[in-house]
Enzyme design. Structure first.
Site, PDB file in Angstrom:
ATOM      1  N   VAL A  15      59.575  50.591  33.573  1.00 13.10           N
ATOM      2  CA  VAL A  15      58.753  51.202  32.516  1.00 13.10           C
ATOM      3  C   VAL A  15      57.955  52.387  33.067  1.00 13.10           C
ATOM      4  O   VAL A  15      57.881  53.451  32.428  1.00 13.10           O
ATOM      5  CB  VAL A  15      57.809  50.152  31.890  1.00 13.10           C
ATOM      6  CG1 VAL A  15      56.990  50.774  30.768  1.00 13.10           C
ATOM      7  CG2 VAL A  15      58.605  48.958  31.367  1.00 13.10           C
ATOM      8  N   VAL A 134      54.395  43.781  23.376  1.00 17.93           N
ATOM      9  CA  VAL A 134      55.203  42.888  22.529  1.00 17.93           C
ATOM     10  C   VAL A 134      56.356  43.672  21.921  1.00 17.93           C
ATOM     11  O   VAL A 134      56.143  44.695  21.261  1.00 17.93           O
ATOM     12  CB  VAL A 134      54.357  42.264  21.399  1.00 17.93           C
ATOM     13  CG1 VAL A 134      55.207  41.329  20.552  1.00 17.93           C
ATOM     14  CG2 VAL A 134      53.149  41.523  21.968  1.00 17.93           C
ATOM     15  N   GLY A 136      58.663  45.584  23.123  1.00 24.35           N
ATOM     16  CA  GLY A 136      59.044  46.884  23.708  1.00 24.35           C
ATOM     17  C   GLY A 136      58.831  48.056  22.784  1.00 24.35           C
ATOM     18  O   GLY A 136      57.704  48.441  22.468  1.00 24.35           O
ATOM     19  N   ASP A 203      57.673  33.715  28.033  1.00 21.53           N
ATOM     20  CA  ASP A 203      57.496  35.112  27.626  1.00 21.53           C
ATOM     21  C   ASP A 203      57.304  35.253  26.109  1.00 21.53           C
ATOM     22  O   ASP A 203      56.306  35.837  25.659  1.00 21.53           O
ATOM     23  CB  ASP A 203      58.702  35.915  28.156  1.00 21.53           C
ATOM     24  CG  ASP A 203      58.809  37.303  27.575  1.00 21.53           C
ATOM     25  OD1 ASP A 203      58.402  38.272  28.242  1.00 21.53           O
ATOM     26  OD2 ASP A 203      59.321  37.438  26.443  1.00 21.53           O
ATOM     27  N   LYS A 207      53.891  36.500  23.923  1.00 22.05           N
ATOM     28  CA  LYS A 207      53.942  37.566  22.917  1.00 22.05           C
ATOM     29  C   LYS A 207      53.457  37.065  21.563  1.00 22.05           C
ATOM     30  O   LYS A 207      52.703  37.752  20.869  1.00 22.05           O
ATOM     31  CB  LYS A 207      55.373  38.106  22.808  1.00 22.05           C
ATOM     32  CG  LYS A 207      55.812  38.873  24.055  1.00 22.05           C
ATOM     33  CD  LYS A 207      57.301  39.129  24.022  1.00 22.05           C
ATOM     34  CE  LYS A 207      57.768  39.984  25.181  1.00 22.05           C
ATOM     35  NZ  LYS A 207      59.241  39.983  25.325  1.00 22.05           N
ATOM     36  N   GLY A 305      63.547  47.443  28.024  1.00 18.08           N
ATOM     37  CA  GLY A 305      64.191  48.619  28.604  1.00 18.08           C
ATOM     38  C   GLY A 305      63.144  49.681  28.874  1.00 18.08           C
ATOM     39  O   GLY A 305      62.158  49.800  28.130  1.00 18.08           O
TER      40      GLY A 305
HETATM   41  N1  LIG Z   1      61.050  46.163  31.650  1.00 19.79           N
HETATM   42  C1  LIG Z   1      60.907  46.025  30.345  1.00 19.79           C
HETATM   43  O1  LIG Z   1      61.866  46.156  29.587  1.00 19.79           O
HETATM   44  C2  LIG Z   1      59.553  45.732  29.758  1.00 19.79           C
HETATM   45  C3  LIG Z   1      59.419  45.672  28.358  1.00 19.79           C
HETATM   46  C4  LIG Z   1      58.159  45.452  27.800  1.00 19.79           C
HETATM   47  C5  LIG Z   1      57.078  45.248  28.642  1.00 19.79           C
HETATM   48  N2  LIG Z   1      57.255  45.274  29.998  1.00 19.79           N
HETATM   49  C6  LIG Z   1      56.082  45.085  30.835  1.00 19.79           C
HETATM   50  O2  LIG Z   1      55.845  46.284  31.554  1.00 19.79           O
HETATM   51  C7  LIG Z   1      55.261  45.977  32.816  1.00 19.79           C
HETATM   52  C8  LIG Z   1      56.120  46.582  33.914  1.00 19.79           C
HETATM   53  O3  LIG Z   1      57.421  46.060  33.815  1.00 19.79           O
HETATM   54  P1  LIG Z   1      58.655  46.681  34.668  1.00 19.79           P
HETATM   55  O4  LIG Z   1      59.869  46.050  34.099  1.00 19.79           O
HETATM   56  O5  LIG Z   1      58.531  48.140  34.747  1.00 19.79           O
HETATM   57  O6  LIG Z   1      58.357  46.033  36.090  1.00 19.79           O
HETATM   58  P2  LIG Z   1      59.034  46.397  37.497  1.00 19.79           P
HETATM   59  O7  LIG Z   1      60.278  47.193  37.294  1.00 19.79           O
HETATM   60  O8  LIG Z   1      59.091  45.135  38.266  1.00 19.79           O
HETATM   61  O9  LIG Z   1      57.942  47.376  38.159  1.00 19.79           O
HETATM   62  C9  LIG Z   1      56.693  46.915  38.587  1.00 19.79           C
HETATM   63  C10 LIG Z   1      56.016  48.040  39.342  1.00 19.79           C
HETATM   64  O10 LIG Z   1      54.733  47.590  39.761  1.00 19.79           O
HETATM   65  C11 LIG Z   1      54.552  47.902  41.137  1.00 19.79           C
HETATM   66  N3  LIG Z   1      53.694  46.878  41.728  1.00 19.79           N
HETATM   67  C12 LIG Z   1      53.906  45.541  41.769  1.00 19.79           C
HETATM   68  N4  LIG Z   1      52.890  44.940  42.416  1.00 19.79           N
HETATM   69  C13 LIG Z   1      52.042  45.919  42.786  1.00 19.79           C
HETATM   70  C14 LIG Z   1      50.815  45.948  43.500  1.00 19.79           C
HETATM   71  N5  LIG Z   1      50.247  44.830  43.937  1.00 19.79           N
HETATM   72  N6  LIG Z   1      50.222  47.141  43.705  1.00 19.79           N
HETATM   73  C15 LIG Z   1      50.792  48.295  43.240  1.00 19.79           C
HETATM   74  N7  LIG Z   1      51.944  48.335  42.561  1.00 19.79           N
HETATM   75  C16 LIG Z   1      52.558  47.151  42.337  1.00 19.79           C
HETATM   76  C17 LIG Z   1      55.930  47.894  41.745  1.00 19.79           C
HETATM   77  O11 LIG Z   1      55.897  48.691  42.910  1.00 19.79           O
HETATM   78  P3  LIG Z   1      57.217  48.971  43.815  1.00 19.79           P
HETATM   79  O12 LIG Z   1      58.194  49.673  42.907  1.00 19.79           O
HETATM   80  O13 LIG Z   1      56.734  49.855  44.900  1.00 19.79           O
HETATM   81  O14 LIG Z   1      57.691  47.630  44.261  1.00 19.79           O
HETATM   82  C18 LIG Z   1      56.776  48.486  40.604  1.00 19.79           C
HETATM   83  O15 LIG Z   1      56.758  49.886  40.694  1.00 19.79           O
HETATM   84  C19 LIG Z   1      55.144  44.445  32.850  1.00 19.79           C
HETATM   85  O16 LIG Z   1      53.886  44.053  32.386  1.00 19.79           O
HETATM   86  C20 LIG Z   1      56.217  43.999  31.869  1.00 19.79           C
HETATM   87  O17 LIG Z   1      55.955  42.728  31.308  1.00 19.79           O
HETATM   88  C21 LIG Z   1      58.457  45.516  30.565  1.00 19.79           C
END
Ligand SMILES: NC(=O)c1ccc[n+]([C@@H]2O[C@H](COP(=O)([O-])OP(=O)(O)OC[C@H]3O[C@@H](n4cnc5c(N)ncnc54)[C@H](OP(=O)(O)O)[C@@H]3O)[C@@H](O)[C@H]2O)c1
Length: 337
Positions: A15, A134, A136, A203, A207, A305
């Site tokens: 994201v 919630v 996306g 999850d 939501k 996504g």
């Molecule tokens: N992916 C989806 O489709 C989606 C949809 C709706 C909501 N969300 C929400 O959006 C948020 C992010 O999701 P994502 O899928 O993008 O997650 P992700 O791909 O796992 O990315 C998480 C990011 O946070 C960084 N991070 C983790 N721990 C950290 C720390 N202690 N200090 C600094 N940076 C830290 C990671 O750093 P590194 O890259 O350096 O490891 C990574 O860049 C979450 O709350 C998720 O529930 C995601």
């Protein structure tokens, strides 16, 4: 144009990277819509060396996201780390405490600590916005908080977990068992290496807790959701449902009854084929709202996504830029005794 809105972004995963890319690629369009430029100033993640597919050299890098949250030259902190506790919670708390607006996609944080954080935002007179938390890219939070503000909502029912929907639609389409469908969803990038939060229903429970608090104005916790997931479902269950003319989907539901009691659930349901939730394929989400003035409203779209979620994140940033969203508590709930 007026002064730029200065942004700091923590978390550069799926994201976060998509959000940065959109801010870069559509800077002029977004500035026009915001009435002022959106200027990304600072970013933070764990690994400074990781290639994230977007250029980051123009931004200040913080190894410690809490230092970013405290930076005096930022107006908005965008939290895209995830998790109810730890760094994400500390970053959001620090940013609000220091009078910065916060935009987050973090359902776990909001479902668990939303009331405390909402009260802090209200006290500090800054916005705490979370459209991306919630479904996306589906604009369900704004729909409930703004578009349906004149209504009494009696029920919200939806498919809020794209991973489970992908697995269930694969089991039916490919006539395969749960472990095979889970593996295929993981290979397609729709399921995480540890799928527990999704397949055991945590999850969608988080939501639905957020949606129910917004819709009913009552303090709720994810533990109040009667929850069961999909890991016990077999190929035989899906086949049997088909023989009965039904389709299995993991349905999240929040109902407020006439006497005010609220019932929250997440469970696999056997749906008739014409049910809008039954028709969802792959990682799609849908939410059906029953409200007294508008009747039934259905929103469907990409529930996850990077790009779809970045759409919701940036819409919230635009709201801050336009000062469109009230700085009040986003969860003006009554505490039940
Ligand atoms: N992916 C989806 O489709 C989606 C949809 C709706 C909501 N969300 C929400 O959006 C948020 C992010 O999701 P994502 O899928 O993008 O997650 P992700 O791909 O796992 O990315 C998480 C990011 O946070 C960084 N991070 C983790 N721990 C950290 C720390 N202690 N200090 C600094 N940076 C830290 C990671 O750093 P590194 O890259 O350096 O490891 C990574 O860049 C979450 O709350 C998720 O529930 C995601």
């Amino acid at each position: 144009m007026t002064q730029a809105l200065r942004l700091g972004l923590v978390g550069l995963g799926a994201v976060g990277a998509a959000t940065v890319r959109r801010l870069q690629e559509q800077a002029d369009l977004l500035a026009d819509r915001a009435g002022r430029p959106l200027q990304l100033v600072a970013v933070s993640a764990r690994d400074a060396g990781k290639n994230r597919g977007v250029a980051l050299d123009a931004y200040r890098w913080y190894a410690d996201p809490l230092e970013l949250a405290a930076a005096p030259d930022l107006d908005v902190v965008i939290e895209l780390i995830g998790g109810a506790e730890g760094t994400a919670r500390a970053v959001v708390t620090a940013a609000l405490t220091q009078g910065k607006a916060v935009v987050t996609a973090n359902k776990a944080l909001l479902a668990t600590h939303g009331l405390t954080l909402g009260a802090l935002a209200a006290q500090q007179q800054v916005p705490l916005l979370f459209e991306a938390a919630v479904a996306g890219g589906v604009p369900i939070i704004k729909t409930i908080r703004e578009a349906l503000a004149a209504n009494r909502i009696s029920q919200i029912r939806g498919v809020l977990n794209g991973t489970c929907n992908d697995i269930l639609s694969r089991m039916a389409r490919e006539d395969c068992d749960f472990p095979h469908a889970l593996q295929a969803a993981q290979a397609a990038g729709y399921a995480e290496a540890d799928p527990t939060q999704d397949i055991d229903g945590y999850d969608p429970a988080q939501k639905m807790t957020i949606l129910a608090m917004l819709a009913f104005g009552v303090a709720l916790t994810p533990e109040q959701v009667k929850r069961s997931g999909i890991r016990h479902l077999t190929r035989h269950d899906v086949l049997q449902a088909r023989r009965d003319g039904k389709i299995i989907r993991l349905v999240a539901c929040a109902t407020q009854h006439a006497d005010g009691t609220i019932h929250l659930s997440v469970a696999p349901e056997m749906l008739l084929p014409h049910d809008p939730l039954a028709q969802l394929q792959g990682p799609m989400n849908a939410v059906i709202i029953q409200a007294d003035l508008v009747g039934q409203l259905i929103l469907t779209g990409a529930g996850a996504g990077g790009d779809a979620t970045a759409s919701a994140v940036i819409a919230d940033v635009l709201d801050v830029a336009r000062q469109g969203s009230a700085c009040g508590n986003p969860f003006p709930v009554k505490l039940r005794t």
